[in-house]
Scaffold this active site. Structure first.
Site, PDB file in Angstrom:
ATOM      1  N   GLU A   1       9.596   1.243  10.760  1.00 16.99           N
ATOM      2  CA  GLU A   1      10.852   2.426  10.564  1.00 16.99           C
ATOM      3  C   GLU A   1      10.250   3.822  10.382  1.00 16.99           C
ATOM      4  O   GLU A   1       9.163   4.325   9.792  1.00 16.99           O
ATOM      5  CB  GLU A   1      11.442   2.341   8.955  1.00 16.99           C
ATOM      6  CG  GLU A   1      12.106   0.963   8.737  1.00 16.99           C
ATOM      7  CD  GLU A   1      13.325   0.749   9.481  1.00 16.99           C
ATOM      8  OE1 GLU A   1      13.931   1.799  10.181  1.00 16.99           O
ATOM      9  OE2 GLU A   1      13.960  -0.236   9.074  1.00 16.99           O
TER      10      GLU A   1
ATOM     11  N   LYS B   1       0.799  -1.053   0.000  1.00 14.22           N
ATOM     12  CA  LYS B   1      -0.080   0.163   0.114  1.00 14.22           C
ATOM     13  C   LYS B   1       1.100   1.124  -0.175  1.00 14.22           C
ATOM     14  O   LYS B   1       1.379   1.397   1.079  1.00 14.22           O
ATOM     15  CB  LYS B   1      -0.961  -0.032   1.192  1.00 14.22           C
ATOM     16  CG  LYS B   1      -2.101   1.032   0.853  1.00 14.22           C
ATOM     17  CD  LYS B   1      -2.417   1.907   2.077  1.00 14.22           C
ATOM     18  CE  LYS B   1      -1.427   2.910   2.440  1.00 14.22           C
ATOM     19  NZ  LYS B   1      -1.581   4.163   1.785  1.00 14.22           N
TER      20      LYS B   1
ATOM     21  N   CYS C   1      14.031  10.936   6.676  1.00 16.78           N
ATOM     22  CA  CYS C   1      14.105  10.523   7.995  1.00 16.78           C
ATOM     23  C   CYS C   1      15.449  10.613   8.702  1.00 16.78           C
ATOM     24  O   CYS C   1      15.567  11.068   9.792  1.00 16.78           O
ATOM     25  CB  CYS C   1      13.544   9.226   7.965  1.00 16.78           C
ATOM     26  SG  CYS C   1      14.519   8.168   6.934  1.00 16.78           S
TER      27      CYS C   1
ATOM     28  N   GLU D   1      10.298  16.413  14.691  1.00 15.95           N
ATOM     29  CA  GLU D   1      10.763  16.343  13.240  1.00 15.95           C
ATOM     30  C   GLU D   1       9.778  17.283  12.346  1.00 15.95           C
ATOM     31  O   GLU D   1       8.780  17.347  12.477  1.00 15.95           O
ATOM     32  CB  GLU D   1      10.283  14.762  12.854  1.00 15.95           C
ATOM     33  CG  GLU D   1      10.840  14.360  11.412  1.00 15.95           C
ATOM     34  CD  GLU D   1      10.424  13.111  11.126  1.00 15.95           C
ATOM     35  OE1 GLU D   1       9.088  12.673  11.157  1.00 15.95           O
ATOM     36  OE2 GLU D   1      11.158  12.392  10.615  1.00 15.95           O
TER      37      GLU D   1
HETATM   38  P1  NAD Z   1       2.490   8.515   7.328  1.00 20.77           P
HETATM   39  O1  NAD Z   1       2.644   8.073   8.580  1.00 20.77           O
HETATM   40  O2  NAD Z   1       1.460   9.611   7.254  1.00 20.77           O
HETATM   41  O3  NAD Z   1       1.900   7.530   6.011  1.00 20.77           O
HETATM   42  C1  NAD Z   1       2.991   6.888   6.035  1.00 20.77           C
HETATM   43  C2  NAD Z   1       2.251   5.449   5.346  1.00 20.77           C
HETATM   44  O4  NAD Z   1       1.480   4.789   6.241  1.00 20.77           O
HETATM   45  C3  NAD Z   1       1.230   5.907   4.068  1.00 20.77           C
HETATM   46  O5  NAD Z   1       1.181   4.906   2.929  1.00 20.77           O
HETATM   47  C4  NAD Z   1       0.099   6.211   4.719  1.00 20.77           C
HETATM   48  O6  NAD Z   1      -1.045   6.149   3.953  1.00 20.77           O
HETATM   49  C5  NAD Z   1      -0.065   5.155   5.616  1.00 20.77           C
HETATM   50  N1  NAD Z   1      -0.695   5.081   6.873  1.00 20.77           N
HETATM   51  C6  NAD Z   1      -0.882   6.277   7.660  1.00 20.77           C
HETATM   52  N2  NAD Z   1      -1.635   6.019   8.820  1.00 20.77           N
HETATM   53  C7  NAD Z   1      -1.760   4.695   8.993  1.00 20.77           C
HETATM   54  C8  NAD Z   1      -2.615   3.604   9.597  1.00 20.77           C
HETATM   55  N3  NAD Z   1      -2.945   4.211  10.771  1.00 20.77           N
HETATM   56  N4  NAD Z   1      -2.754   2.370   9.328  1.00 20.77           N
HETATM   57  C9  NAD Z   1      -1.852   2.003   8.217  1.00 20.77           C
HETATM   58  N5  NAD Z   1      -1.267   2.823   7.403  1.00 20.77           N
HETATM   59  C10 NAD Z   1      -1.513   4.160   7.563  1.00 20.77           C
HETATM   60  O7  NAD Z   1       3.806   9.114   6.905  1.00 20.77           O
HETATM   61  P2  NAD Z   1       4.259  10.182   5.716  1.00 20.77           P
HETATM   62  O8  NAD Z   1       3.905  11.491   6.009  1.00 20.77           O
HETATM   63  O9  NAD Z   1       3.772   9.682   4.509  1.00 20.77           O
HETATM   64  O10 NAD Z   1       6.080  10.034   5.855  1.00 20.77           O
HETATM   65  C11 NAD Z   1       6.577  10.909   6.671  1.00 20.77           C
HETATM   66  C12 NAD Z   1       7.179  10.003   7.861  1.00 20.77           C
HETATM   67  O11 NAD Z   1       7.761   8.923   7.343  1.00 20.77           O
HETATM   68  C13 NAD Z   1       8.167  10.776   8.503  1.00 20.77           C
HETATM   69  O12 NAD Z   1       7.769  10.789  10.050  1.00 20.77           O
HETATM   70  C14 NAD Z   1       9.377  10.192   8.298  1.00 20.77           C
HETATM   71  O13 NAD Z   1      10.447  10.464   9.276  1.00 20.77           O
HETATM   72  C15 NAD Z   1       9.062   8.888   8.146  1.00 20.77           C
HETATM   73  N6  NAD Z   1      10.013   8.165   7.467  1.00 20.77           N
HETATM   74  C16 NAD Z   1      10.770   7.168   8.240  1.00 20.77           C
HETATM   75  C17 NAD Z   1      11.674   6.608   7.400  1.00 20.77           C
HETATM   76  C18 NAD Z   1      12.855   5.350   8.403  1.00 20.77           C
HETATM   77  O14 NAD Z   1      13.248   4.657   7.617  1.00 20.77           O
HETATM   78  N7  NAD Z   1      12.751   5.387   9.341  1.00 20.77           N
HETATM   79  C19 NAD Z   1      11.889   6.748   6.144  1.00 20.77           C
HETATM   80  C20 NAD Z   1      11.368   7.548   5.426  1.00 20.77           C
HETATM   81  C21 NAD Z   1      10.307   8.345   6.017  1.00 20.77           C
END
Ligand code: NAD
Length: 481
Positions: A254, A179, A288, A387
């Site tokens: 992650e 997804k 990240c 962040e």
């Molecule tokens: P997000 O958590 O809003 O969404 C990430 C994904 O999860 C999307 O596909 C979203 O649709 C899905 N999602 C959101 N809530 C959900 C739930 N309750 N159940 C299932 N799926 C859900 O994050 P974002 O805004 O897309 O990305 C940015 C974040 O990702 C930042 O916090 C960043 O630090 C983190 N990130 C971490 C890493 C790592 O490797 N640690 C790498 C890249 C980004």
């Protein structure tokens, strides 16, 4: 011309979605509509999970193929991904604002590189090992694929983060429902095209875009999903961890970061600064692991602030598709609002902006924010604790090495970090004391052959390297007395 998809990749074919709802995709640089894909619903997740389950449970299917057989198909998949590399880069840059010169090295290459890496690794990794028993006889220790994997990824490095999961999961013999984030869906559809062209068996890989709380949460909660591999925000990660905990389902998380870049007092700034861009402002801060807290020795504080101010001013800002662009737009209007509210908070709490702080002149369309450097920041300021996910750095003074390590570790997060010094051994010593999943000394280039992940609120588990393969395998012991 827009890129429009009307079907989802489920069970090895392009299938009609359960609803007519669509996700519209806009260019981060121009705000124009550039495409659309079906908005997957719970019924589509059900169909995709059922296909993945069937493919996994098939007694002569993917999970039961030899490692060599899977590796042959994965090599073909890697070829097809590489063929589509320029298209991946273009689509991602248009959607999330990643400058093409950055996307080419990561999003264009990582999918094929990791798929080939894990195909090679699975060929070389024996699935069974016989160990002499403690008492009599022997025990056969087997590595078996975990099962059906729900992979959920964000928009910032959408292909890299997808293949951190897909490549090892498929190599291990798992089947996957992916997804993607609604902001980067056009690139995810290319994966389906590559899988089809490579002849991945039906159901082994399924792709269903959709909302996080709807399709995403349904995937997490689905009883036929054996493992969830998630990259995204810490808030969503907590919700997903709770759901997986209730179901006793395996999960890799992650999550966010607020890493420290420690400049030791012997740092040669002229040597260090050229590597700072990719360690601090990569993808306009939407990364990240980058070091967004710059820890500077107090006696060299002014010099460090000046160096970062100069760096920020030197970076060409513009359309992500322009080859000369170093700083593109943020991925969405909402992301720009968030970043601007952090800048306002930074000022309200006493931070001093030395450069940036606003929107660049002459770029009226697109969600741009200038690279912004804050001086006179303490580690308890909101911009040092939370962040931001934008081009905003906080420069924080410290007194001695112990103080630098204390400040670096005084964070809810623990993902990355860097140490900058003329003495690499001293740098490694400091790196050992920093409580995060990975640290770079005099630079940070993610090593895709080494484990990557976080501690504290940055996550659970590791991806990449051989450890990333083990994350999709479970062990079984067969005793023969
Ligand atoms: P997000 O958590 O809003 O969404 C990430 C994904 O999860 C999307 O596909 C979203 O649709 C899905 N999602 C959101 N809530 C959900 C739930 N309750 N159940 C299932 N799926 C859900 O994050 P974002 O805004 O897309 O990305 C940015 C974040 O990702 C930042 O916090 C960043 O630090 C983190 N990130 C971490 C890493 C790592 O490797 N640690 C790498 C890249 C980004």
């Amino acid at each position: 011309m827009t890129i429009d998809y009307n079907q989802l990749f489920i069970d090895g074919t392009w299938a009609a979605p359960s609803s007519a709802d669509k996700i519209a995709v806009y260019s981060a640089s121009t705000e124009e509509l550039i495409g659309s894909v079906p908005a997957g619903q719970e019924a589509d997740i059900d169909g995709a999970v059922a296909a993945a389950r069937r493919a996994f449970d098939d007694p002569t299917g993917w999970a039961h193929w030899t490692a060599y057989e899977r590796a042959v198909v994965l090599d073909r998949f890697a070829d097809e991904l590489l063929t589509r590399s320029p298209e991946f880069v273009q689509r991602i840059s248009a959607q999330n604002g990643m400058p093409v010169r950055i996307g080419r090295k990561s999003e264009g290459l990582v999918p094929s590189m990791l798929t080939r890496y894990y195909a090679d690794l699975i060929r070389r990794t024996p699935a069974e090992e016989t160990r002499p028993s403690f008492i009599t006889g022997s025990t056969l220790v087997r590595k078996e694929p975990i099962g059906v994997v729900g992979a959920i990824v964000p928009w910032n490095f959408p292909q890299s983060l997808t293949f951190f999961k897909l490549s090892p999961a498929l190599a291990a013999g798992c089947t996957v429902v992916l997804k993607p984030s609604s902001q980067t869906v056009l690139d995810s559809m290319l994966i389906g095209e590559a899988a089809e062209a490579a002849g991945l068996p039906a159901g082994v890989l399924n792709i269903v875009p959709g909302s996080g709380r709807g399709a995403g949460m349904h995937l997490v909660n689905h009883p036929d999903v054996d493992k969830v591999a998630f990259t995204g925000s810490t808030d969503a990660g907590r919700t997903i961890a709770e759901a997986c905990g209730r179901q006793l389902k395996q999960v890799t998380l992650e999550l966010g970061g607020k890493s420290a870049g420690i400049l030791l007092d012997d740092v040669d700034l002229a040597k260090a600064m050229p590597a700072m861009f990719s360690s601090t402002l990569l993808n306009q801060g939407q990364s990240c692991f980058i070091s967004t807290r710059i820890l500077a020795p107090r006696r060299r504080y002014a010099e460090v602030v000046d160096a970062f101010t100069m760096l920020a001013r030197s970076l060409p800002i513009g359309d992500a598709l322009d080859k000369s662009t170093a700083i593109g737009p943020l991925a969405s209007a909402a992301q720009r609002d968030t970043v601007e509210s952090y800048i306002a908070k930074g000022v309200a709490e006493g931070g001093r902006i030395t450069t940036g702080g606003g929107r660049p002149k002459g770029l009226d369309r697109g969600w741009f924010v200038e690279p912004t450097i804050f001086a006179d920041v303490t580690n308890d300021a909101t911009i040092a604790r939370e962040e931001i996910f934008g081009p905003v750095l906080a420069v924080i003074p410290y007194d001695d090495d112990a103080d630098a390590v204390r400040i670096a570790n005084d964070s809810d997060y623990g993902l990355g970090g860097t140490v900058w010094t003329s003495d690499v051994e001293r740098g490694k010593d400091i790196a050992r004391r920093v409580r995060t999943g990975s640290v770079g000394v005099n630079g940070y280039t993610m090593d895709h052959g080494a484990p990557f992940g976080g501690v504290k609120a940055s996550g659970l588990g590791r991806e990449l390297g051989p450890e990333g393969l083990a994350a999709y395998q479970q062990l079984k012991s067969i005793y023969v007395p």
